[in-house]
Write an enzyme that holds these catalytic residues in place. Structure first.
Site, mmCIF file in Angstrom:
data_model
loop_
_atom_site.group_PDB
_atom_site.id
_atom_site.type_symbol
_atom_site.label_atom_id
_atom_site.label_comp_id
_atom_site.label_asym_id
_atom_site.label_seq_id
_atom_site.Cartn_x
_atom_site.Cartn_y
_atom_site.Cartn_z
ATOM 1 N N CYS A 1 43.707 22.043 49.814
ATOM 2 C CA CYS A 1 43.303 20.777 49.182
ATOM 3 C C CYS A 1 44.180 19.623 49.653
ATOM 4 C CB CYS A 1 43.339 20.875 47.650
ATOM 5 S SG CYS A 1 42.158 22.040 47.012
ATOM 6 N N HIS B 1 47.888 16.072 47.437
ATOM 7 C CA HIS B 1 46.774 16.975 47.140
ATOM 8 C C HIS B 1 45.530 16.111 46.892
ATOM 9 C CE1 HIS B 1 44.457 19.759 44.515
ATOM 10 N NE2 HIS B 1 45.174 20.733 45.017
HETATM 11 N N1 PMP Z 1 48.580 18.599 42.751
HETATM 12 C C1 PMP Z 1 49.173 19.559 43.439
HETATM 13 C C2 PMP Z 1 50.365 19.235 44.283
HETATM 14 C C3 PMP Z 1 48.685 20.857 43.371
HETATM 15 O O1 PMP Z 1 49.260 21.843 44.066
HETATM 16 C C4 PMP Z 1 47.555 21.127 42.543
HETATM 17 C C5 PMP Z 1 46.966 22.521 42.448
HETATM 18 N N2 PMP Z 1 46.823 23.177 43.670
HETATM 19 C C6 PMP Z 1 46.990 20.076 41.833
HETATM 20 C C7 PMP Z 1 47.532 18.828 41.956
HETATM 21 C C8 PMP Z 1 45.801 20.258 40.958
HETATM 22 O O2 PMP Z 1 46.111 21.086 39.884
HETATM 23 P P1 PMP Z 1 44.946 21.705 38.989
HETATM 24 O O3 PMP Z 1 43.974 22.329 39.938
HETATM 25 O O4 PMP Z 1 45.660 22.697 38.135
HETATM 26 O O5 PMP Z 1 44.362 20.581 38.207
#
Ligand code: PMP
Length: 407
Positions: free
Chosen positions: A365, A124
């Site tokens: 993302c 991500h």
């Molecule tokens: N890592 C992964 C694998 C995710 O799916 C996400 C959220 N989509 C995040 C990190 C980031 O999490 P947050 O937006 O809650 O900080």
């Protein structure tokens, strides 16, 4: 084995009972954020009604009560991750903040020019960009371990990329774009054999798998409250005590100090050193309620239920003309990422909404994952503990109908 209490679980989530566009809501966007059970909603309301005040160093009753509940929430998180000590649990806004904290605090004080950080091709953006930033600041180099056409990490290539300059491996436990579950314990052992530390992005894994940081052996493990059926604005990370003790604070301010003069500041003990300012107090208490709710159902039972859903959904997806799955790892969580010939994922998402079905369409993302599979975006149905086979049937039915219209 007792039957999975799906009816009771669904009844615990009031939002699921509504209609969207005249159809019963089918919520399949859990990887983005999960819905909240009454246990969480009521805990937040009760906390604000009865116990709320700012925490720590309070001399009044409400302050003491709020502090006790906030610190009890930390203990709940410790148990959830099976960390050894409660001092190893730091509250943050979420996974993104946890990774940035480690990158800036641990990274800036441990990385030198030419040192290497190893990530994977399925990360991500929040497990890519913070490392790029710290590489720019320190002269360290970012390396990327490749994946195959199923979206599985290539373990031999991963191991070959570990060198005596690798200082940190940052890897997701479960990919949000593909569903792939990585063999984190094995990766950690490989990294440690090269003297590298390991950070695990647990944002997707924490709601679906029982996590045991001691068994995994990792050095940092981060997750977000809102994906484990808890409030937004709260998450936590585990950090091995020795590492946290040696790390400088990330942000300065109130709550994180022992003494302050204009000449010198002494920092507070763990974990407060990393919690500057008034934290998300009610949200931490709500997160504990969410974890207790999840534990009440049991992560083993949840994982088995979701495993059945993804197997069934994968099987039935084969009936949809022109549908191609993106992410077919042998070991994967309940995420169905796909593209359909001649229909843009955003159109799929928009038309599914007409059937009351909430999925996400986009790059999730994870733009490098989209580049690797040469797609601009995917549609993603992601399942949670309250989803059912009937909802999978509705998704497949709606997809077939939409594709008929698109010819
Ligand atoms: N890592 C992964 C694998 C995710 O799916 C996400 C959220 N989509 C995040 C990190 C980031 O999490 P947050 O937006 O809650 O900080």
């Amino acid at each position: 084995m007792t039957a999975y209490p799906i009816d009771r679980i669904r009844a615990d989530f009031p939002i699921l009972g509504q209609q969207v566009r005249g159809k019963p809501l089918v919520y399949l966007d859990n990887a983005a954020s999960a819905q909240k059970p009454n246990a969480v909603i009521d805990t937040l309301a009760d906390f604000y009604r009865r116990d709320f005040a700012n925490i720590h160093r309070s001399v009044h009753t409400l302050g003491e009560r709020a502090t006790a509940r906030y610190e009890a929430a930390r203990e709940t998180v410790r148990q959830f991750l099976n960390a050894e000590a409660v001092e190893e649990i730091v509250f943050v806004r979420g996974t993104t903040e946890a990774i940035n904290l480690v990158a800036q605090s641990w990274g800036r004080s441990n990385l030198r020019e030419g040192d290497e950080i190893l990530i994977t091709a399925m990360e991500h953006h929040s497990n890519i960009v913070p490392w790029q930033l710290v590489c720019q600041q320190t002269g360290a180099v970012l390396k990327v371990a490749p994946i195959d056409a199923h979206g599985e990490l290539l373990l031999e290539a991963f191991e070959r990329l570990l060198t005596d300059r690798t200082r940190l491996v940052a890897v997701t436990h479960m990919s949000n774009a593909l569903g792939t579950i990585n063999p984190v314990k094995r990766l950690t052992a490989m990294a440690h054999a090269h003297g590298a530390k390991v950070l695990v992005d647990g944002a997707q894994a924490a709601p679906h798998l029982a996590v045991d940081v001691q068994a995994l052996g990792c050095d940092f493990y981060a997750f977000s409250g809102h994906k484990v059926y808890g409030p937004t604005g709260i998450g936590a990370f585990y950090g091995r005590r020795g590492l946290l003790e040696a790390m400088p604070p990330w942000q300065g301010g109130g709550e994180m100090i022992r003494t302050v003069t204009f000449e010198k500041t002494e920092y507070a003990d763990l974990p407060y050193k990393f919690e500057a300012g008034t934290p998300a107090i009610a949200e931490a208490v709500g997160l504990a309620a969410a974890i207790e709710y999840v534990q009440g159902i049991g992560l083993k039972a949840i994982a088995a239920h979701e495993h059945d859903l993804i197997r069934y959904a994968t099987e039935r997806a084969a009936e949809v003309p022109g549908l191609r799955l993106i992410g077919t790892a042998r070991h994967k969580g309940a995420i169905l990422s796909f593209v359909v010939d001649r229909v843009h994922p955003h159109d799929l998402g928009t038309f599914l909404d007409h059937y009351g079905i909430a999925v996400r369409a986009g790059h999730h993302c994870a733009m490098p994952v989209m580049d690797f599979f040469q797609v601009p975006a995917t549609a993603r149905a992601s399942f949670g503990m309250y989803n059912t086979r009937e909802e999978v049937d509705l998704l497949i039915y709606a997809l077939k109908e939409i594709i008929k219209v698109f010819g």
